[in-house]
Structures are given as C-alpha cells and as structure tokens.
Design a protein around this motif. Structure first.
Motif, PDB file in Angstrom:
ATOM      1  N   LYS A 195     -27.749  11.926  -2.137  1.00  0.00           N
ATOM      2  CA  LYS A 195     -27.115  12.497  -3.329  1.00  0.00           C
ATOM      3  C   LYS A 195     -27.359  14.008  -3.357  1.00  0.00           C
ATOM      4  CE  LYS A 195     -26.107   8.359  -4.803  1.00  0.00           C
ATOM      5  NZ  LYS A 195     -24.747   7.842  -4.811  1.00  0.00           N
ATOM      6  N   TYR A 196     -26.264  14.770  -3.361  1.00  0.00           N
ATOM      7  CA  TYR A 196     -26.376  16.232  -3.278  1.00  0.00           C
ATOM      8  C   TYR A 196     -25.653  16.963  -4.412  1.00  0.00           C
ATOM      9  CZ  TYR A 196     -27.225  14.426   1.403  1.00  0.00           C
ATOM     10  OH  TYR A 196     -27.688  13.689   2.455  1.00  0.00           O
ATOM     11  N   ALA A 197     -24.782  16.254  -5.127  1.00  0.00           N
ATOM     12  CA  ALA A 197     -23.991  16.889  -6.191  1.00  0.00           C
ATOM     13  C   ALA A 197     -24.602  16.532  -7.545  1.00  0.00           C
ATOM     14  CB  ALA A 197     -22.543  16.422  -6.113  1.00  0.00           C
ATOM     15  N   HIS A 198     -25.062  17.551  -8.261  1.00  0.00           N
ATOM     16  CA  HIS A 198     -25.813  17.314  -9.488  1.00  0.00           C
ATOM     17  C   HIS A 198     -25.094  17.828 -10.725  1.00  0.00           C
ATOM     18  CE1 HIS A 198     -28.783  16.157  -6.668  1.00  0.00           C
ATOM     19  NE2 HIS A 198     -29.004  17.382  -6.233  1.00  0.00           N
ATOM     20  N   LYS A 199     -25.423  17.177 -11.820  1.00  0.00           N
ATOM     21  CA  LYS A 199     -24.853  17.536 -13.117  1.00  0.00           C
ATOM     22  C   LYS A 199     -25.877  18.287 -13.967  1.00  0.00           C
ATOM     23  CE  LYS A 199     -22.524  15.065 -16.855  1.00  0.00           C
ATOM     24  NZ  LYS A 199     -22.069  13.747 -17.324  1.00  0.00           N
ATOM     25  N   ALA A 200     -27.146  17.902 -13.814  1.00  0.00           N
ATOM     26  CA  ALA A 200     -28.190  18.502 -14.651  1.00  0.00           C
ATOM     27  C   ALA A 200     -29.558  18.275 -14.036  1.00  0.00           C
ATOM     28  CB  ALA A 200     -28.157  17.879 -16.048  1.00  0.00           C
ATOM     29  N   LEU A 201     -30.498  19.096 -14.474  1.00  0.00           N
ATOM     30  CA  LEU A 201     -31.893  18.929 -14.078  1.00  0.00           C
ATOM     31  C   LEU A 201     -32.756  19.161 -15.305  1.00  0.00           C
ATOM     32  CD1 LEU A 201     -33.845  19.834 -11.026  1.00  0.00           C
ATOM     33  CD2 LEU A 201     -34.576  20.937 -13.135  1.00  0.00           C
ATOM     34  N   CYS A 202     -33.794  18.355 -15.438  1.00  0.00           N
ATOM     35  CA  CYS A 202     -34.730  18.506 -16.554  1.00  0.00           C
ATOM     36  C   CYS A 202     -36.108  18.798 -15.996  1.00  0.00           C
ATOM     37  CB  CYS A 202     -34.763  17.218 -17.378  1.00  0.00           C
ATOM     38  SG  CYS A 202     -35.952  17.254 -18.750  1.00  0.00           S
ATOM     39  N   VAL A 203     -36.816  19.705 -16.644  1.00  0.00           N
ATOM     40  CA  VAL A 203     -38.213  19.964 -16.287  1.00  0.00           C
ATOM     41  C   VAL A 203     -39.075  19.772 -17.531  1.00  0.00           C
ATOM     42  CG1 VAL A 203     -37.952  22.478 -16.568  1.00  0.00           C
ATOM     43  CG2 VAL A 203     -39.853  21.566 -15.212  1.00  0.00           C
TER      44      VAL A 203
END
Ligand SMILES: [Zn+2]
Length: 144
Positions: free
Chosen positions: A71-79
């Motif tokens: 999986k390489y296409a992202h919508k969001a990231l949370c930290v």
C-alpha cells in the motif's frame, strides 16, 4: 476530507500503539497510523537506535508498514504524542514522496493522548516541499 469515523480510527490506532515505541534512550514514544486511499490502516512507532542516526520516526514506520503490505497511496496520517505534535521535517518530506504516488495532498492529524486533535494538510506543514520531477512517473507507478 476525512470522515469522523476515519479520524476516530486514526486517533485510536495511533494512541494504542504509542506504548510500543522503542524509545529506550529518550523515553519519548510516538505512535502513528496511516490511512490508505482504499481504507486500510497501518500503524508505526518510533524506534531509536544505539547509534544516533539509526532511529526511525513513527510516521516513517507507519508508511513503511503500509508499503510492506503493498500500500503506497495514502489519504491521511495521524501522529499521537503526549501533546499535539506534528511530524518532523524529515517525515514531512518522506510523506511528500508518497503524496506524489497519487497526487493527494493528504491530511495530517496530530493528537494528544486525551483525544484532542488538530488537522492540517501536508502542503500547509511543508509548503516549499521538494517534489521530485525526475522520479514522478516512477512514483506514480505505485498508485495501485
Ligand atoms: Zn519524523
């Protein structure tokens, strides 16, 4: 635009894994979680190294975890951190190369451990990002 459910999932997953951070030097753990465009979640934690340059941030670990599953296409990231903290400059640039895969300016959710959060676009956090022209087509070939 993230749904409330996606935000809640991202926050919960990033907060949950934070305790697994391999932060034996600093004691400062971070948890992260990336949401792919096809709706999968992959977590990561920061991993410190005995040699200072060997460590990896939680955000990079989450994106690498997603890559491990193709999986390489992202919508969001949370930290997730004790306090609301945004990704470091190196992580923002690392995320930029993945944003080139599908030309998505994905959203960054920064949360504390109580669930208070803020959301910013990647382009807001790194407006003058380095965007590879040389590898643009190759990066897009990973938009599976
Ligand atoms: Zn970082």
């Amino acid at each position: 635009m993230l749904t409330k459910e996606e935000i809640n999932n991202l926050i919960h997953k990033a907060q949950t894994v934070r305790k697994y951070a391999f932060a034996f030097k600093s004691g400062h753990g971070f948890g992260a979680c990336v949401l792919t465009v096809d709706g999968n979640y992959y977590e990561g934690v920061n991993v410190e190294g005995v040699i200072s340059s060997m460590g990896v941030c939680a955000e990079m670990a989450a994106v690498d975890h997603a890559a491990t599953h193709g999986k390489y296409a992202h919508k969001a990231l949370c930290v997730a951190d004790k306090n609301i903290t945004y990704p470091c400059g190196a992580c923002l640039q690392y995320l930029t190369q993945f944003s080139q895969v599908n030309d998505m300016d994905f959203e960054i959710v920064a949360t504390d451990m109580d669930g208070k959060y803020e959301i910013k676009k990647l382009s807001e956090l790194l407006p003058k990002k380095y965007r590879s022209v040389t590898f643009d087509d190759k990066l897009k070939s990973f938009n599976l």
